[in-house]
Design a protein around this motif. Structure first.
Motif, PDB file in Angstrom:
ATOM      1  N   ALA A  87       0.839  -1.204   0.000  1.00 34.42           N
ATOM      2  CA  ALA A  87       0.000   0.000   0.000  1.00 34.42           C
ATOM      3  C   ALA A  87       0.870   1.248   0.000  1.00 34.42           C
ATOM      4  O   ALA A  87       0.652   2.189  -0.779  1.00 34.42           O
ATOM      5  CB  ALA A  87      -0.916  -0.012   1.225  1.00 34.42           C
ATOM      6  N   ALA A  88       1.904   1.241   0.840  1.00 35.03           N
ATOM      7  CA  ALA A  88       2.780   2.415   0.922  1.00 35.03           C
ATOM      8  C   ALA A  88       3.483   2.643  -0.415  1.00 35.03           C
ATOM      9  O   ALA A  88       3.635   3.787  -0.865  1.00 35.03           O
ATOM     10  CB  ALA A  88       3.804   2.224   2.038  1.00 35.03           C
ATOM     11  N   ALA A  89       3.896   1.539  -1.074  1.00 29.41           N
ATOM     12  CA  ALA A  89       4.601   1.682  -2.354  1.00 29.41           C
ATOM     13  C   ALA A  89       3.677   2.302  -3.398  1.00 29.41           C
ATOM     14  O   ALA A  89       4.086   3.186  -4.156  1.00 29.41           O
ATOM     15  CB  ALA A  89       5.110   0.329  -2.824  1.00 29.41           C
ATOM     16  N   ILE A  90       2.414   1.851  -3.430  1.00 28.80           N
ATOM     17  CA  ILE A  90       1.468   2.404  -4.401  1.00 28.80           C
ATOM     18  C   ILE A  90       1.286   3.901  -4.141  1.00 28.80           C
ATOM     19  O   ILE A  90       1.336   4.725  -5.063  1.00 28.80           O
ATOM     20  CB  ILE A  90       0.111   1.666  -4.305  1.00 28.80           C
ATOM     21  N   ALA A  91       1.119   4.267  -2.860  1.00 26.91           N
ATOM     22  CA  ALA A  91       0.929   5.683  -2.535  1.00 26.91           C
ATOM     23  C   ALA A  91       2.184   6.492  -2.886  1.00 26.91           C
ATOM     24  O   ALA A  91       2.093   7.571  -3.467  1.00 26.91           O
ATOM     25  CB  ALA A  91       0.591   5.830  -1.062  1.00 26.91           C
ATOM     26  N   LEU A 106      12.581   3.366   4.086  1.00 29.94           N
ATOM     27  CA  LEU A 106      13.686   2.418   3.903  1.00 29.94           C
ATOM     28  C   LEU A 106      14.665   2.445   5.074  1.00 29.94           C
ATOM     29  O   LEU A 106      15.612   1.660   5.114  1.00 29.94           O
ATOM     30  CB  LEU A 106      14.434   2.725   2.599  1.00 29.94           C
ATOM     31  N   SER A 107      14.433   3.341   6.052  1.00 32.51           N
ATOM     32  CA  SER A 107      15.416   3.503   7.123  1.00 32.51           C
ATOM     33  C   SER A 107      15.686   2.242   7.949  1.00 32.51           C
ATOM     34  O   SER A 107      16.803   2.071   8.426  1.00 32.51           O
ATOM     35  CB  SER A 107      15.064   4.677   8.024  1.00 32.51           C
ATOM     36  N   PRO A 108      14.725   1.316   8.123  1.00 28.67           N
ATOM     37  CA  PRO A 108      15.086   0.093   8.857  1.00 28.67           C
ATOM     38  C   PRO A 108      16.199  -0.716   8.185  1.00 28.67           C
ATOM     39  O   PRO A 108      16.816  -1.559   8.823  1.00 28.67           O
ATOM     40  CB  PRO A 108      13.775  -0.707   8.887  1.00 28.67           C
ATOM     41  N   LEU A 109      16.461  -0.437   6.895  1.00 30.08           N
ATOM     42  CA  LEU A 109      17.578  -1.119   6.236  1.00 30.08           C
ATOM     43  C   LEU A 109      18.913  -0.555   6.676  1.00 30.08           C
ATOM     44  O   LEU A 109      19.927  -1.249   6.674  1.00 30.08           O
ATOM     45  CB  LEU A 109      17.482  -0.938   4.713  1.00 30.08           C
ATOM     46  N   VAL A 110      18.916   0.731   7.010  1.00 28.70           N
ATOM     47  CA  VAL A 110      20.176   1.410   7.317  1.00 28.70           C
ATOM     48  C   VAL A 110      20.522   1.300   8.790  1.00 28.70           C
ATOM     49  O   VAL A 110      21.676   1.136   9.165  1.00 28.70           O
ATOM     50  CB  VAL A 110      20.094   2.898   6.901  1.00 28.70           C
ATOM     51  N   TYR A 147      11.842  -4.191   2.188  1.00 25.08           N
ATOM     52  CA  TYR A 147      12.062  -5.085   1.045  1.00 25.08           C
ATOM     53  C   TYR A 147      10.848  -5.106   0.133  1.00 25.08           C
ATOM     54  O   TYR A 147      10.962  -5.016  -1.084  1.00 25.08           O
ATOM     55  CB  TYR A 147      12.393  -6.503   1.534  1.00 25.08           C
ATOM     56  N   VAL A 148       9.655  -5.208   0.740  1.00 22.78           N
ATOM     57  CA  VAL A 148       8.426  -5.187  -0.053  1.00 22.78           C
ATOM     58  C   VAL A 148       8.317  -3.848  -0.779  1.00 22.78           C
ATOM     59  O   VAL A 148       8.002  -3.776  -1.968  1.00 22.78           O
ATOM     60  CB  VAL A 148       7.197  -5.396   0.841  1.00 22.78           C
ATOM     61  N   LEU A 149       8.596  -2.784  -0.040  1.00 18.68           N
ATOM     62  CA  LEU A 149       8.492  -1.442  -0.606  1.00 18.68           C
ATOM     63  C   LEU A 149       9.413  -1.299  -1.814  1.00 18.68           C
ATOM     64  O   LEU A 149       9.020  -0.797  -2.869  1.00 18.68           O
ATOM     65  CB  LEU A 149       8.877  -0.431   0.471  1.00 18.68           C
ATOM     66  N   ARG A 150      10.650  -1.777  -1.655  1.00 17.21           N
ATOM     67  CA  ARG A 150      11.633  -1.595  -2.721  1.00 17.21           C
ATOM     68  C   ARG A 150      11.271  -2.402  -3.964  1.00 17.21           C
ATOM     69  O   ARG A 150      11.315  -1.889  -5.074  1.00 17.21           O
ATOM     70  CB  ARG A 150      13.020  -1.994  -2.221  1.00 17.21           C
ATOM     71  N   THR A 151      10.888  -3.672  -3.774  1.00 21.70           N
ATOM     72  CA  THR A 151      10.569  -4.482  -4.953  1.00 21.70           C
ATOM     73  C   THR A 151       9.320  -3.937  -5.649  1.00 21.70           C
ATOM     74  O   THR A 151       9.262  -3.901  -6.873  1.00 21.70           O
ATOM     75  CB  THR A 151      10.336  -5.955  -4.566  1.00 21.70           C
TER      76      THR A 151
ATOM     77  N   ALA B   7      -4.246   8.283  -1.407  1.00 19.88           N
ATOM     78  CA  ALA B   7      -2.804   8.203  -1.184  1.00 19.88           C
ATOM     79  C   ALA B   7      -2.495   8.210   0.311  1.00 19.88           C
ATOM     80  O   ALA B   7      -1.683   7.422   0.784  1.00 19.88           O
ATOM     81  CB  ALA B   7      -2.103   9.352  -1.880  1.00 19.88           C
ATOM     82  N   TRP B   8      -3.172   9.072   1.049  1.00 19.37           N
ATOM     83  CA  TRP B   8      -2.920   9.120   2.485  1.00 19.37           C
ATOM     84  C   TRP B   8      -3.370   7.855   3.181  1.00 19.37           C
ATOM     85  O   TRP B   8      -2.674   7.312   4.026  1.00 19.37           O
ATOM     86  CB  TRP B   8      -3.610  10.335   3.110  1.00 19.37           C
ATOM     87  N   LEU B   9      -4.546   7.389   2.758  1.00 22.50           N
ATOM     88  CA  LEU B   9      -5.096   6.178   3.342  1.00 22.50           C
ATOM     89  C   LEU B   9      -4.103   5.014   3.205  1.00 22.50           C
ATOM     90  O   LEU B   9      -3.958   4.199   4.101  1.00 22.50           O
ATOM     91  CB  LEU B   9      -6.387   5.840   2.594  1.00 22.50           C
ATOM     92  N   PHE B  10      -3.401   4.993   2.073  1.00 18.21           N
ATOM     93  CA  PHE B  10      -2.468   3.907   1.824  1.00 18.21           C
ATOM     94  C   PHE B  10      -1.160   4.075   2.576  1.00 18.21           C
ATOM     95  O   PHE B  10      -0.450   3.110   2.828  1.00 18.21           O
ATOM     96  CB  PHE B  10      -2.187   3.811   0.311  1.00 18.21           C
ATOM     97  N   LEU B  11      -0.854   5.331   2.891  1.00 20.77           N
ATOM     98  CA  LEU B  11       0.407   5.573   3.594  1.00 20.77           C
ATOM     99  C   LEU B  11       0.286   5.386   5.100  1.00 20.77           C
ATOM    100  O   LEU B  11       1.254   5.014   5.760  1.00 20.77           O
ATOM    101  CB  LEU B  11       0.879   7.003   3.321  1.00 20.77           C
ATOM    102  N   VAL B  12      -0.926   5.665   5.623  1.00 22.88           N
ATOM    103  CA  VAL B  12      -1.086   5.711   7.072  1.00 22.88           C
ATOM    104  C   VAL B  12      -0.640   4.436   7.814  1.00 22.88           C
ATOM    105  O   VAL B  12       0.102   4.541   8.788  1.00 22.88           O
ATOM    106  CB  VAL B  12      -2.535   6.098   7.447  1.00 22.88           C
ATOM    107  N   PRO B  13      -1.036   3.233   7.358  1.00 23.42           N
ATOM    108  CA  PRO B  13      -0.603   2.046   8.127  1.00 23.42           C
ATOM    109  C   PRO B  13       0.914   1.948   8.222  1.00 23.42           C
ATOM    110  O   PRO B  13       1.460   1.693   9.300  1.00 23.42           O
ATOM    111  CB  PRO B  13      -1.162   0.872   7.319  1.00 23.42           C
ATOM    112  N   GLY B  14       1.588   2.182   7.106  1.00 26.50           N
ATOM    113  CA  GLY B  14       3.052   2.100   7.103  1.00 26.50           C
ATOM    114  C   GLY B  14       3.667   3.155   7.999  1.00 26.50           C
ATOM    115  O   GLY B  14       4.574   2.868   8.785  1.00 26.50           O
TER     116      GLY B  14
END
Lengths: 265, 272
Positions: A87-91, A106-110, A147-151, B7-14
């Protein structure tokens, strides 16, 4: 021929590759060897052939419980990391100037996991007392997330943004666009990320060691404890099963997505 | 517009996960490092530098991490270069050779080294049969054992960091250098290596960070006598139960790594 490499250098390169293979793979080969040895002492090359240590491992309550804990944990981490990270990657892929946010994600990688582990232990203890499965789940999800975010971001960067634009002009609502256009575009990235998330959680030892308690020992923690105490062929059998699982994951990864592609992202 | 909200909705959980599950724990650790029984104190840090013991651990950690990084880079570069230039079949096998250990638990790989380096392991037995060493010879519990084990554990990170950059290099650049009279090795040194520098630097930083902060391989291969900073942190948490001191040691590790990482990150930002 300008591409030609001198013959002696070719030979040297082959020798180098063989030595590198030896360095990289010898520890794994040795573990497999010890696990099928008849002797009850750790020895390589193995004496005789026997599968009794596998029986030992499968009959041991500690190892079997640790295995189920690790498996349950890894499955849940795969689910949560893929959902949240995807979800975060799509956003992120739609925002301009999302660079700072991406770095944050990505900071948990560093940040070294030992620093995160100790913080997690301290925070959890001060808020809730004894560590629990939930603490491990959260911690593993955090480290698997990048990792999910990057791929997924890598796949989205190559996909055509106008496909979704087209769906929109044709009147598709955003849930439908998401389901029929965006998610199919993300699929290879999400799948690769899910594989990594599973693998990271199943093999992770640092966070699991810091957050362990008597009822909460993952398989790598159980192995570590045995190695600290006294390595035996049973732990080699357990380790071999972990290697086999890794090989299975790699074969699946290659069949489904192609290793060449995954390795270059 | 729904797009924005979506977009915000998708970012919030992360974001929530990272803030609550990652930033907050690290802040808690930072706070504990300066918290004493009566308010703020730097006592834990003073304790670290009080006598020679902990500084010597810090120095060993830095020294060994540098050695490990250098060896890993020296092996990693040719391996990554060869991988990027061979045919697709061989390339796949080389990638498997790198990824298989990477995806195997560190605990399992360290176990392999314990067998290899132990007294009845193949290395010691061979050396003994050749009459080069005594009966009780073992490589275990030496700094060399830690370096060897760590190089194997971290080599895949180096190779993959370099491989990304090397695969994107235009091979025509090398051909051009060759037609203009460079030998193969000159081409590597004057064309490939400078262009691959971002990968080399990124890989080296990653390997340095990881080796300075690992304790599993060092404590299993090095034993109790050869302690590294991360191992000392783990000991403070699990054995002496001195969490404030553990937090202070983590801060020292954190600051030390930041000292190395930040100049590079700023450099990277400037070059876009």
């Amino acid at each position: 021929m300008v591409k030609a490499v001198p013959t002696w250098l070719r030979w040297l390169a082959w020798i180098f590759v063989i030595l590198a293979a030896l360095l990289l793979l010898a520890p794994l080969v040795v573990v497999v060897g010890v696990s099928v040895s008849e002797s009850q002492f750790i020895a390589f090359p193995p004496n005789g052939f026997s599968l009794k240590w596998y029986g030992n491992a499968l009959g041991s309550r500690e190892y079997v419980e640790a295995f189920w804990l690790s498996l349950r944990l890894a499955a849940l981490v795969t689910l949560s990391a893929t959902l949240i990270g995807g979800a975060a990657a799509i956003a992120l892929s739609r925002r301009r100037g999302g660079q700072a946010l991406e770095t944050f994600f990505l900071s948990p990688l560093v940040i070294p996991s030992i620093i995160f582990a100790i913080g997690m232990l301290m925070l959890w203890s001060s808020l809730f007392g004894v560590t629990s499965f939930l603490a491990l789940w959260i911690a593993h999800t955090v480290v698997a997330l990048p990792y999910v975010l990057r791929t997924t971001l890598a796949v989205l960067a190559e996909s055509d943004p106008f496909l979704e634009e087209a769906a929109r002009t044709m009147g598709a609502s955003w849930p439908r666009r998401l389901w029929h256009v965006v998610l199919p575009q993300c699929r290879p990235g999400l799948a690769a990320g899910a594989f990594f998330a599973f693998n990271i959680s199943f093999d992770e030892a640092v966070l699991s060691l810091f957050l362990r308690n008597p009822g909460l020992n993952t398989l790598p923690v159980q192995i570590y404890g045995q190695l600290e105490f006294s390595p035996d062929p049973t732990v080699a059998a357990v380790s071999t099963m972990m290697i086999v699982l890794t090989v299975t994951l790699i074969v699946l990864l290659d069949r489904l997505l192609g290793l060449n592609r995954v390795a270059s992202t | 517009m729904t797009d924005r909200r979506e977009a915000w909705l998708f970012l919030v959980p992360g974001l929530a996960l990272l803030v609550l599950g990652f930033v907050l724990p690290i802040l808690r650790m930072l706070v504990l490092s300066v918290l004493g029984p009566d308010g703020l104190t730097l006592q834990q840090f003073a304790r670290f530098f009080q006598d020679g013991y902990y500084p010597s651990i810090l120095w060993r950690t830095v020294r060994m991490s540098l050695v490990i990084t250098a060896i890993t880079a020296a092996i990693g570069f040719p391996l990554a270069y060869i991988t990027s230039r061979v045919g697709p079949r061989l390339r796949l096998w080389l990638i498997v050779m790198v990824i298989l250990p990477l995806m195997t638990s560190v605990v399992v790989r360290t176990f392999g080294w314990m067998v290899l380096l132990g007294r009845s392991g193949p290395l010691a037995t061979t050396l003994r049969d050749m009459g080069l060493v005594g009966r009780s010879f073992s490589l275990m519990h030496t700094e060399a054992a830690i370096v060897l084990g760590m190089v194997q554990v971290l080599l895949p990170f180096m190779v993959l960091s370099m491989l990304g950059v090397l695969s994107r290099l235009d091979p025509r650049l090398e051909e051009a250098a060759r037609t203009m009279g460079c030998s193969f090795l000159q081409t590597i040194r004057r064309v490939v290596l400078p262009l691959a520098m971002p990968g080399v630097v990124a890989g080296s930083l990653l390997v340095f960070t990881l080796s300075a902060s690992s304790f599993i391989t060092p404590s299993l291969l090095g034993g109790a006598r050869i302690e590294v900073l991360a191992g000392s942190i783990y000991k403070s948490v699990t054995q002496t139960l001195d969490w404030n001191f553990a937090a202070a040691q983590s801060v020292i590790l954190f600051l030390g790594l930041a000292l190395v990482l930040i100049p590079y990150l700023r450099l990277g930002a400037r070059h876009g």
